[in-house]
Design a protein around this motif. Structure first.
Motif, PDB file in Angstrom:
ATOM      1  N   ALA A 163      21.275  -6.141  37.716  1.00  0.00           N
ATOM      2  CA  ALA A 163      22.294  -6.558  38.691  1.00  0.00           C
ATOM      3  C   ALA A 163      23.547  -5.699  38.580  1.00  0.00           C
ATOM      4  O   ALA A 163      24.169  -5.362  39.588  1.00  0.00           O
ATOM      5  CB  ALA A 163      22.639  -8.031  38.480  1.00  0.00           C
ATOM      6  N   LEU A 164      23.910  -5.344  37.359  1.00  0.00           N
ATOM      7  CA  LEU A 164      25.150  -4.580  37.138  1.00  0.00           C
ATOM      8  C   LEU A 164      24.911  -3.072  37.207  1.00  0.00           C
ATOM      9  O   LEU A 164      25.830  -2.292  37.021  1.00  0.00           O
ATOM     10  CB  LEU A 164      25.732  -4.933  35.762  1.00  0.00           C
ATOM     11  N   LYS A 165      23.640  -2.697  37.412  1.00  0.00           N
ATOM     12  CA  LYS A 165      23.255  -1.276  37.371  1.00  0.00           C
ATOM     13  C   LYS A 165      23.761  -0.624  36.090  1.00  0.00           C
ATOM     14  O   LYS A 165      24.390   0.452  36.095  1.00  0.00           O
ATOM     15  CB  LYS A 165      23.760  -0.530  38.601  1.00  0.00           C
ATOM     16  N   ALA A 166      23.474  -1.285  34.976  1.00  0.00           N
ATOM     17  CA  ALA A 166      23.946  -0.800  33.674  1.00  0.00           C
ATOM     18  C   ALA A 166      23.260   0.513  33.316  1.00  0.00           C
ATOM     19  O   ALA A 166      22.160   0.806  33.796  1.00  0.00           O
ATOM     20  CB  ALA A 166      23.661  -1.852  32.602  1.00  0.00           C
ATOM     21  N   ASP A 167      23.912   1.286  32.473  1.00  0.00           N
ATOM     22  CA  ASP A 167      23.308   2.550  32.058  1.00  0.00           C
ATOM     23  C   ASP A 167      22.150   2.328  31.098  1.00  0.00           C
ATOM     24  O   ASP A 167      21.236   3.136  31.024  1.00  0.00           O
ATOM     25  CB  ASP A 167      24.377   3.433  31.396  1.00  0.00           C
ATOM     26  N   GLU A 168      22.211   1.236  30.330  1.00  0.00           N
ATOM     27  CA  GLU A 168      21.088   0.921  29.439  1.00  0.00           C
ATOM     28  C   GLU A 168      21.112  -0.557  29.083  1.00  0.00           C
ATOM     29  O   GLU A 168      22.179  -1.173  29.012  1.00  0.00           O
ATOM     30  CB  GLU A 168      21.160   1.775  28.164  1.00  0.00           C
ATOM     31  N   CYS A 169      19.920  -1.108  28.862  1.00  0.00           N
ATOM     32  CA  CYS A 169      19.813  -2.464  28.321  1.00  0.00           C
ATOM     33  C   CYS A 169      19.258  -2.325  26.915  1.00  0.00           C
ATOM     34  O   CYS A 169      18.161  -1.800  26.725  1.00  0.00           O
ATOM     35  CB  CYS A 169      18.904  -3.330  29.186  1.00  0.00           C
ATOM     36  N   GLN A 170      20.019  -2.766  25.940  1.00  0.00           N
ATOM     37  CA  GLN A 170      19.601  -2.634  24.546  1.00  0.00           C
ATOM     38  C   GLN A 170      19.208  -4.004  24.002  1.00  0.00           C
ATOM     39  O   GLN A 170      20.012  -4.931  24.020  1.00  0.00           O
ATOM     40  CB  GLN A 170      20.756  -2.049  23.708  1.00  0.00           C
ATOM     41  N   ILE A 171      17.971  -4.122  23.552  1.00  0.00           N
ATOM     42  CA  ILE A 171      17.493  -5.386  22.989  1.00  0.00           C
ATOM     43  C   ILE A 171      17.541  -5.275  21.467  1.00  0.00           C
ATOM     44  O   ILE A 171      16.725  -4.567  20.869  1.00  0.00           O
ATOM     45  CB  ILE A 171      16.038  -5.684  23.444  1.00  0.00           C
ATOM     46  N   TYR A 172      18.526  -5.932  20.864  1.00  0.00           N
ATOM     47  CA  TYR A 172      18.665  -5.874  19.401  1.00  0.00           C
ATOM     48  C   TYR A 172      17.901  -7.027  18.771  1.00  0.00           C
ATOM     49  O   TYR A 172      18.024  -8.177  19.195  1.00  0.00           O
ATOM     50  CB  TYR A 172      20.136  -5.946  19.010  1.00  0.00           C
TER      51      TYR A 172
END
Ligand code: ADP
Ligand code: ASP
Ligand code: MG
Length: 411
Positions: free
Chosen positions: A163-172
């Protein structure tokens, strides 16, 4: 300046000390100039504890009320993390799913996200705040609190990133990436630098719980760069990628998935006439029970045996229906077995290699593990075996497909 969505799982926020550590980490990213949206799970064990409480009142808790309750787990962690950030001089604000407005359908306990209103979050980011969002929860059109299914915070993270057009989604999380198989079962499992969306989708749907399947679907659909990383150790993690060529770290199999969540049902001595499969599975699907693997045996005496698997939660219900069907269509008997497990090998490399299945069967034969059912698709082969052989089978396959990490010196 990048916009990054970071999701921290239950063990990573399992104690107050860990929440403080997460805050330190987020602070560092913030100081490097990135905009950060953090999604957190409930503290580890909390969701199970809440479900346990509900079950003390009702064996099958009313789904709407269950969602009202289990969503509180995440509400606690967003507030604690925001406090830990503010204490460190990092402006932060927490939001429940409802407050963001993560709109879902009304399928309580397994709701799907329909849309996300990003206005509040964008305004906060613009004002220099870190936004901390509760994972796993949303709200339906009528204002009811919903949850997204176990492991659903992954999906919140990826959906927000989309939705935010993020540069990356990091799953910690508590492992430093996606491995060739669950490292808790096979110590020789190796971290993959990259895995394709398609493979990750198969791994997740076949039982690897490192990412919730819907999060991978979302990431593929909206092309969200997705990475799995260790919360408290440095490292590159695993990138989930669209690029098939680049991810070919080894030629045939990328990973091995398994699950103990299914049960097997068999109906024997069914008069073999056209429409038999429909007569057997029609009532099962009418009861909203999903069927996974199916095998129908060739008949000798104009009767046939028919076997299929369902989720263990649906087992008793399915067996009852099948017994009724057996009586209705004049079959000899209906039986069931919950002592089974499904083991699957997954890899896009299978498309260009022959003999992968037989190599799998050979490895299992060497361990004298009997195969009860088989199913294949373009990039996976699954077998059903007796549950007690599950770990042996996974280890044997891991070795047979040359996935084992080289032994470290001195081992
Ligand atoms: P979180 O609470 O952070 O969401 P999960 O327990 O849901 O963490 O997922 C991480 C766990 O997934 C790991 O501890 C590991 O045991 C398990 N797992 C299963 N299959 C794999 C795999 N192929 N690679 C890495 N981890 C896996
Ligand atoms: N807390 C939820 C669960 O335990 C969601 C999540 O952790 O992703 O399933
Ligand atoms: Mg998880």
């Amino acid at each position: 300046m990048a916009l990054i969505v970071q999701k921290f799982g239950g063990t990573s926020v399992g104690t107050v000390e860990r929440i403080e550590q997460v805050a330190e980490k987020v602070k560092k990213f913030r100081e490097a100039g990135d905009d950060i949206v953090v999604v957190v799970s409930a503290m580890s064990g909390e969701t199970n504890r809440l479900i346990g409480l509900a079950k003390q009142i009702m064996e099958q808790p009313v789904p709407r009320e269950l969602d009202v309750m289990v969503s509180t787990g995440e509400q606690v962690t967003i507030a604690l993390l925001s406090m830990a950030l503010i204490k460190r001089g990092v402006p932060a604000v927490s939001y429940t799913g409802n407050q963001v407005r993560i709109l879902t359908d009304s399928a309580h306990t397994k709701a799907r996200i329909l849309s996300i209103d990003d206005a509040n979050i964008r305004a906060d980011l613009k004002a220099g705040r870190v936004v901390v969002v509760a994972g796993f929860q949303g709200v339906d059109e009528q204002g009811n609190i919903t949850t997204l299914g176990r492991g659903g915070s992954d999906t919140t993270g990826v959906a927000l990133a989309a939705a935010l057009k993020a540069d990356e989604c990091q799953i910690y999380t508590d492992v430093d990436g996606v491995y060739t198989t669950d490292p808790r079962v096979v110590p020789q499992a190796r971290r993959l630098n990259k895995i394709t969306f398609e493979e990750m989708l198969e791994m997740a749907s076949l039982g690897s719980k490192v990412l919730q399947i819907r999060s991978v679907e979302f990431a593929g659909k909206y092309n969200v760069p997705l990475r799995v990383l260790h919360s408290f150790q440095e490292g590159p993690g695993t990138l989930i990628t669209l690029d098939e060529e680049e991810s070919m770290e080894q030629p045939i199999i990328s990973g091995i998935a398994f699950n103990r969540d299914e049960a097997k049902l068999t109906i024997r001595g069914v008069p073999d006439t056209p429409g038999v499969a429909f007569k057997i599975l029609g009532p099962i699907s009418a009861a909203n029970i999903e069927v996974d693997m199916i095998v129908q045996n060739v008949s000798h005496d104009n009767t046939t045996d028919f076997t299929f698997t369902v989720h263990r939660n649906d087992y008793l219900n399915a067996l009852e229906i099948l017994k009724q069907t057996a009586a209705n269509i004049g079959a000899r008997e209906a039986t069931g077995d919950t002592n089974i497990a499904k083991v699957s090998i997954v890899g896009v490399g299978m498309r260009s290699h022959a003999g992968v299945a037989s190599r799998m069967f050979e490895a299992l034969a060497k361990e004298t593990i009997n195969i009860q059912m088989i199913s294949t698709s373009e990039i996976k082969v699954s077998v059903v075996i007796e549950e007690k052989y599950l770990e042996l089978a996974v280890r044997a396959l891991h070795t047979a497909f040359e996935l084992d990490a080289p032994a470290r010196q001195g081992e």
